[in-house]
Design an enzyme around this catalytic site. Structure first.
Site, PDB file in Angstrom:
ATOM      1  N   ARG A  52       0.866  -1.182   0.000  1.00 51.88           N
ATOM      2  CA  ARG A  52       0.000   0.000   0.000  1.00 51.88           C
ATOM      3  C   ARG A  52       0.900   1.229   0.000  1.00 51.88           C
ATOM      4  NH1 ARG A  52       2.426   1.962   3.710  1.00 51.88           N
ATOM      5  NH2 ARG A  52       0.899   3.636   3.703  1.00 51.88           N
ATOM      6  N   GLY A  53       0.248   2.406  -0.132  1.00 44.08           N
ATOM      7  CA  GLY A  53       1.028   3.626  -0.334  1.00 44.08           C
ATOM      8  C   GLY A  53       1.099   3.875  -1.834  1.00 44.08           C
ATOM      9  N   ALA A  54       0.756   5.110  -2.242  1.00 45.07           N
ATOM     10  CA  ALA A  54       0.545   5.365  -3.669  1.00 45.07           C
ATOM     11  C   ALA A  54       1.724   4.957  -4.568  1.00 45.07           C
ATOM     12  CB  ALA A  54       0.187   6.843  -3.858  1.00 45.07           C
ATOM     13  N   ARG A  95      -7.397  -0.631  -6.653  1.00 43.65           N
ATOM     14  CA  ARG A  95      -7.728   0.457  -5.715  1.00 43.65           C
ATOM     15  C   ARG A  95      -7.972   1.724  -6.534  1.00 43.65           C
ATOM     16  NH1 ARG A  95      -4.293   1.128  -0.322  1.00 43.65           N
ATOM     17  NH2 ARG A  95      -6.203   2.191   0.314  1.00 43.65           N
ATOM     18  N   GLN A 197      -1.717   2.670  10.040  1.00 45.17           N
ATOM     19  CA  GLN A 197      -0.470   2.746   9.259  1.00 45.17           C
ATOM     20  C   GLN A 197       0.649   3.421  10.063  1.00 45.17           C
ATOM     21  OE1 GLN A 197      -3.489   3.296   7.958  1.00 45.17           O
ATOM     22  NE2 GLN A 197      -3.577   2.795   5.792  1.00 45.17           N
ATOM     23  N   ASP A 238      -2.043  10.807  -2.252  1.00 45.57           N
ATOM     24  CA  ASP A 238      -2.477   9.732  -3.158  1.00 45.57           C
ATOM     25  C   ASP A 238      -2.859  10.264  -4.526  1.00 45.57           C
ATOM     26  OD1 ASP A 238      -2.944   8.541  -0.330  1.00 45.57           O
ATOM     27  OD2 ASP A 238      -2.860   6.874  -1.756  1.00 45.57           O
ATOM     28  N   ASN A 248      -5.376  12.428   0.456  1.00 45.06           N
ATOM     29  CA  ASN A 248      -4.415  11.630   1.230  1.00 45.06           C
ATOM     30  C   ASN A 248      -5.198  10.903   2.320  1.00 45.06           C
ATOM     31  OD1 ASN A 248      -1.678  10.793   1.765  1.00 45.06           O
ATOM     32  ND2 ASN A 248      -1.780  12.014   3.623  1.00 45.06           N
ATOM     33  N   LYS A 249      -4.491  10.142   3.102  1.00 44.07           N
ATOM     34  CA  LYS A 249      -5.103   9.300   4.134  1.00 44.07           C
ATOM     35  C   LYS A 249      -6.120  10.076   4.972  1.00 44.07           C
ATOM     36  CE  LYS A 249      -4.765   5.876   4.595  1.00 44.07           C
ATOM     37  NZ  LYS A 249      -5.820   4.997   3.986  1.00 44.07           N
TER      38      LYS A 249
HETATM   39  O1  MRU Z   1      -4.456   3.291   2.320  1.00 42.53           O
HETATM   40  P1  MRU Z   1      -2.983   3.484   2.162  1.00 42.53           P
HETATM   41  O2  MRU Z   1      -2.176   2.965   3.303  1.00 42.53           O
HETATM   42  O3  MRU Z   1      -2.490   2.986   0.814  1.00 42.53           O
HETATM   43  O4  MRU Z   1      -2.805   5.070   2.145  1.00 42.53           O
HETATM   44  C1  MRU Z   1      -1.522   5.619   2.012  1.00 42.53           C
HETATM   45  C2  MRU Z   1      -1.498   7.086   2.102  1.00 42.53           C
HETATM   46  O5  MRU Z   1      -2.516   7.747   2.227  1.00 42.53           O
HETATM   47  C3  MRU Z   1      -0.168   7.754   1.927  1.00 42.53           C
HETATM   48  O6  MRU Z   1      -0.107   8.932   2.675  1.00 42.53           O
HETATM   49  C4  MRU Z   1       0.044   8.086   0.441  1.00 42.53           C
HETATM   50  O7  MRU Z   1      -0.216   6.980  -0.360  1.00 42.53           O
HETATM   51  C5  MRU Z   1       1.404   8.574   0.185  1.00 42.53           C
HETATM   52  S1  MRU Z   1       2.608   7.279   0.396  1.00 42.53           S
HETATM   53  C6  MRU Z   1       4.109   7.909  -0.053  1.00 42.53           C
END
Ligand code: MRU
Length: 349
Positions: A52-54, A95, A197, A238, A248-249
């Site tokens: 996970r993470g963009a 996703r 996270q 994201d 973002n999250k």
């Molecule tokens: O749901 P996730 O854990 O994939 O969400 C991740 C985030 O929101 C991060 O802040 C974003 O992807 C940037 S990661 C460098």
């Protein structure tokens, strides 16, 4: 004295005929790698949040295309370029919010369309290049972002934006690594409910690399800001709309509102692959809603329960609440439709 840029964690490893995915669902208790041998397995790993993470999602999808191409070629070397479209669609459905996924698939589709002697090798080279370029971009952003926060004594971050969320080093957490290496910074990380996270991943990653940090409950952030212990909130993204609005999250928007209230500055750190020039404003960004089970205590999942959950996992922070956007192409202060134009690639590029 500047400390070393401790950076040991890598979430994705290519290994000849498979993609090894550090299974983030099992951290911090267990360090195991999933072995993905097909595009479907990569799509499952993204959907189920093993990766996970963009940026990491985009890199994994690129390797997923390599696996798909090899399988489709073996099935039929005449029709594989058509058949692989089904795999690209499967990966794209994994996703919805992180635009890096669609960016990486577009890049791989472009390689697919080029006539080359060895298209399978060209695809692997492209996926590796996306992977390497991401780490390089993070190091550049780390240095530039750290230069912005030189006078700060406290930094707060949200979610996990580190090595685990990228090819390596991290975006917002990369800036925090670089800033910490310069010395004199206290690092605070939110727990980041409901998936934790921050508590599970950021804390684990910083602990692995010997970078001290203090975990706070999400709801302690405003109090922390009021205490004067942090001068910057530093987050990833994201998807960033053309006007700088940033998805973002979940909880990022609340942090930005609280930061403005307390005179704390707000930085977004993201590679160019996170900017979606085709989306004009944040309202147009699709926000993923995940299963209630990620939020609801099991008691309320039983038959007869009348308790439901609403589980949006991202929110959009308006550009007006962002002080600085750091990318590997440059820094934008007070992002807006006008100031963002400085980053926009020329049509010929
Ligand atoms: O749901 P996730 O854990 O994939 O969400 C991740 C985030 O929101 C991060 O802040 C974003 O992807 C940037 S990661 C460098």
């Amino acid at each position: 004295m500047t400390k070393p840029l401790n950076d040991t964690v890598r979430p994705l490893r290519w290994n000849d005929d498979s993609l090894q995915v550090l299974d983030q669902r099992r951290l911090p208790e267990t360090l195991t790698y999933l072995i993905c041998r097909s595009a479907n397995e990569v799509a499952d790993a993204i959907r189920d949040m093993a990766v996970r993470g963009a940026p990491a999602i985009g890199i994994a999808a690129a390797y997923g295309v390599v696996l798909a191409a090899r399988a489709r070629w073996r099935q039929n070397p005449e029709t594989w370029r058509v058949a692989i479209e089904a795999d690209l669609a499967t990966l794209a459905r994994s996703r919805p919010t992180a635009v890096n996924l669609f960016w990486a698939l577009d890049r791989m589709r472009e390689i697919l369309s080029r006539p080359t002697q060895d298209p399978l090798q060209a695809l692997l080279d492209a996926a590796s290049a996306i992977h390497e370029a991401d780490i390089e971009a993070n190091r550049v952003m780390g240095a530039w972002g750290a230069a912005q926060v030189q006078d700060a004594t406290g930094l707060l971050t949200h979610c996990n934006t580190g090595s685990l969320a990228t090819g390596g080093y991290g975006t917002a957490l990369g800036v925090i690594r670089s800033a910490w290496a310069q010395g004199g910074k206290a690092i605070f990380a939110t727990e980041t409910r409901p998936w934790n996270q921050g508590a599970r991943l950021t804390a684990w990653e910083l602990n692995q690399d010997g970078i001290p940090a203090t975990l706070i409950a999400d709801l302690a952030a405003a109090l922390l800001m009021r205490s004067g212990k942090v001068q910057w909130v530093i987050v990833g993204a994201d998807r960033i709309a053309a006007n700088g609005d940033t998805a973002n999250k979940i909880g990022t928007y609340a942090l930005a509102v609280a930061a403005r209230q307390h005179g704390v500055r707000f930085m977004v750190v993201a590679p160019m692959s996170t900017i979606d020039w085709d989306t004009a404003v944040g309202e147009a960004i699709e926000i993923e809603e995940r299963d209630s089970r990620e939020l609801l205590p099991p008691t309320y999942l039983a038959p007869g329960s009348v308790i439901r959950a609403w589980n949006p996992v991202f929110d959009v922070t308006p550009a007006s609440l962002i002080d600085v956007l750091v990318t590997e192409r440059g820094i934008v202060r007070q992002p807006s439709i006008e100031s963002m134009r400085a980053l926009r690639p020329s049509p010929a590029a």
